[in-house]
Design a protein around this motif. Structure first.
Motif, PDB file in Angstrom:
ATOM      1  N   CYS A  83       0.858  -1.189   0.000  1.00  0.00           N
ATOM      2  CA  CYS A  83       0.000   0.000   0.000  1.00  0.00           C
ATOM      3  C   CYS A  83       0.891   1.235   0.000  1.00  0.00           C
ATOM      4  CB  CYS A  83      -0.886   0.004   1.237  1.00  0.00           C
ATOM      5  SG  CYS A  83      -1.952   1.456   1.345  1.00  0.00           S
ATOM      6  N   ARG A 101      -2.722   6.020  -6.726  1.00  0.00           N
ATOM      7  CA  ARG A 101      -3.624   6.104  -5.572  1.00  0.00           C
ATOM      8  C   ARG A 101      -3.007   6.961  -4.477  1.00  0.00           C
ATOM      9  NH1 ARG A 101      -5.245   0.992  -2.938  1.00  0.00           N
ATOM     10  NH2 ARG A 101      -3.017   0.722  -2.665  1.00  0.00           N
ATOM     11  N   LEU A 136      -4.191   8.458  -0.283  1.00  0.00           N
ATOM     12  CA  LEU A 136      -5.141   8.612   0.820  1.00  0.00           C
ATOM     13  C   LEU A 136      -4.559   9.606   1.795  1.00  0.00           C
ATOM     14  CD1 LEU A 136      -7.665   7.736   2.517  1.00  0.00           C
ATOM     15  CD2 LEU A 136      -6.186   5.972   3.528  1.00  0.00           C
ATOM     16  N   TRP A 187      -8.976  11.241  -0.954  1.00  0.00           N
ATOM     17  CA  TRP A 187      -8.402  10.072  -1.609  1.00  0.00           C
ATOM     18  C   TRP A 187      -8.587  10.126  -3.110  1.00  0.00           C
ATOM     19  CZ3 TRP A 187     -13.155  10.225   0.539  1.00  0.00           C
ATOM     20  CH2 TRP A 187     -14.214   9.762  -0.224  1.00  0.00           C
ATOM     21  N   ASP A 240      -8.505   6.893  -5.917  1.00  0.00           N
ATOM     22  CA  ASP A 240      -8.349   5.453  -6.115  1.00  0.00           C
ATOM     23  C   ASP A 240      -8.966   5.091  -7.460  1.00  0.00           C
ATOM     24  OD1 ASP A 240      -8.050   2.740  -5.996  1.00  0.00           O
ATOM     25  OD2 ASP A 240      -9.033   2.494  -4.054  1.00  0.00           O
ATOM     26  N   GLN A 282      -8.948   2.512  -9.061  1.00  0.00           N
ATOM     27  CA  GLN A 282      -9.512   1.160  -9.056  1.00  0.00           C
ATOM     28  C   GLN A 282     -10.507   1.001  -7.909  1.00  0.00           C
ATOM     29  OE1 GLN A 282      -5.945  -1.128  -8.668  1.00  0.00           O
ATOM     30  NE2 GLN A 282      -5.623  -1.218 -10.870  1.00  0.00           N
ATOM     31  N   GLN A 283     -11.288   2.033  -7.650  1.00  0.00           N
ATOM     32  CA  GLN A 283     -12.208   2.041  -6.516  1.00  0.00           C
ATOM     33  C   GLN A 283     -13.211   0.882  -6.568  1.00  0.00           C
ATOM     34  OE1 GLN A 283     -13.010   5.899  -5.291  1.00  0.00           O
ATOM     35  NE2 GLN A 283     -14.652   5.373  -3.928  1.00  0.00           N
ATOM     36  N   ARG A 321     -12.747  -6.313  -3.077  1.00  0.00           N
ATOM     37  CA  ARG A 321     -12.123  -6.148  -1.761  1.00  0.00           C
ATOM     38  C   ARG A 321     -12.353  -7.401  -0.927  1.00  0.00           C
ATOM     39  NH1 ARG A 321     -13.123  -1.052  -3.406  1.00  0.00           N
ATOM     40  NH2 ARG A 321     -11.595   0.508  -2.849  1.00  0.00           N
ATOM     41  N   PHE A 335      -9.322   1.491   1.308  1.00  0.00           N
ATOM     42  CA  PHE A 335      -8.124   1.854   0.547  1.00  0.00           C
ATOM     43  C   PHE A 335      -7.111   0.711   0.575  1.00  0.00           C
ATOM     44  CE2 PHE A 335      -4.047   4.103  -0.054  1.00  0.00           C
ATOM     45  CZ  PHE A 335      -4.327   4.796  -1.221  1.00  0.00           C
TER      46      PHE A 335
END
Length: 181
Positions: free
Chosen positions: A58, A85, A87, A116, A118, A120-121, A125, A151
């Motif tokens: 990350c 990405r 955050l 944030w 992202d 590829q939100q 997950r 995230f």
């Protein structure tokens, strides 16, 4: 491919760089230059850890509390230059506005105080984490935790308002807690 490697530091980008070197489309010297720029970047008021994605899976997260609007904007822009990405936690509305001028698609949630980006939100997950919050006054911290978990690739189950006064509300969620990671 060299630009891709410089913009995102993870196992996949390193593998792509090594394949490019092996195929001859990137010279050894170009690859070394790219790798030298990857570890961190000193921007004067902060050292940005561009290898965190490679080491931890990350990218670095911006803790916005105590930073100026301009510092948050600069850090966000530079992190997005290296990884698509970003955050930021404990962000203010003015920090978000300053950062959004530099990172066009940046998003902000005032309750969680998170900003944030992202791309590829909608990615899949991992389930299994349960997030509990005692009461309404805990929502900002709970939502910050939820945004951070998302995230990090998790899909948390949230159970809110189950503090001491609402403990009975937790009993019907016991099976969720017993199967949580």
């Amino acid at each position: 491919h060299l630009m891709c490697v410089e913009s995102m530091v993870d196992d996949q980008s390193i593998r792509a760089l090594l394949k490019d070197v092996a195929s001859g489309s990137v010279t050894l010297e170009q690859a070394l230059q790219s790798l030298r720029r990857m570890p961190y970047e000193n921007v004067g008021f902060a050292c940005l850890d561009h290898h965190r994605g490679l080491r931890c899976g990350c990218p670095e997260v911006i803790f916005c509390a105590g930073k100026t609007d301009e510092q948050v904007a600069e850090i966000a822009a530079r992190l997005v230059d290296r990884d698509a990405r970003v955050l930021g936690t404990r962000a203010t509305e003015t920090q978000f506005e300053a950062a959004k001028r530099r990172v066009a698609d940046l998003q902000f949630d005032p309750l969680s105080r998170c900003l944030w980006l992202d791309p590829q939100q909608e990615r899949t997950r991992c389930p299994g984490v349960t997030l509990l919050a005692a009461g309404t006054s805990d929502l900002p911290v709970a939502e910050e935790a939820r945004r951070t978990l998302e995230f990090l690739g998790q899909r948390p189950t949230v159970i809110y308002d189950v503090g001491v006064a609402g403990l009975h509300r937790l009993l019907d969620r016991l099976s969720v807690l017993q199967t949580s990671n």
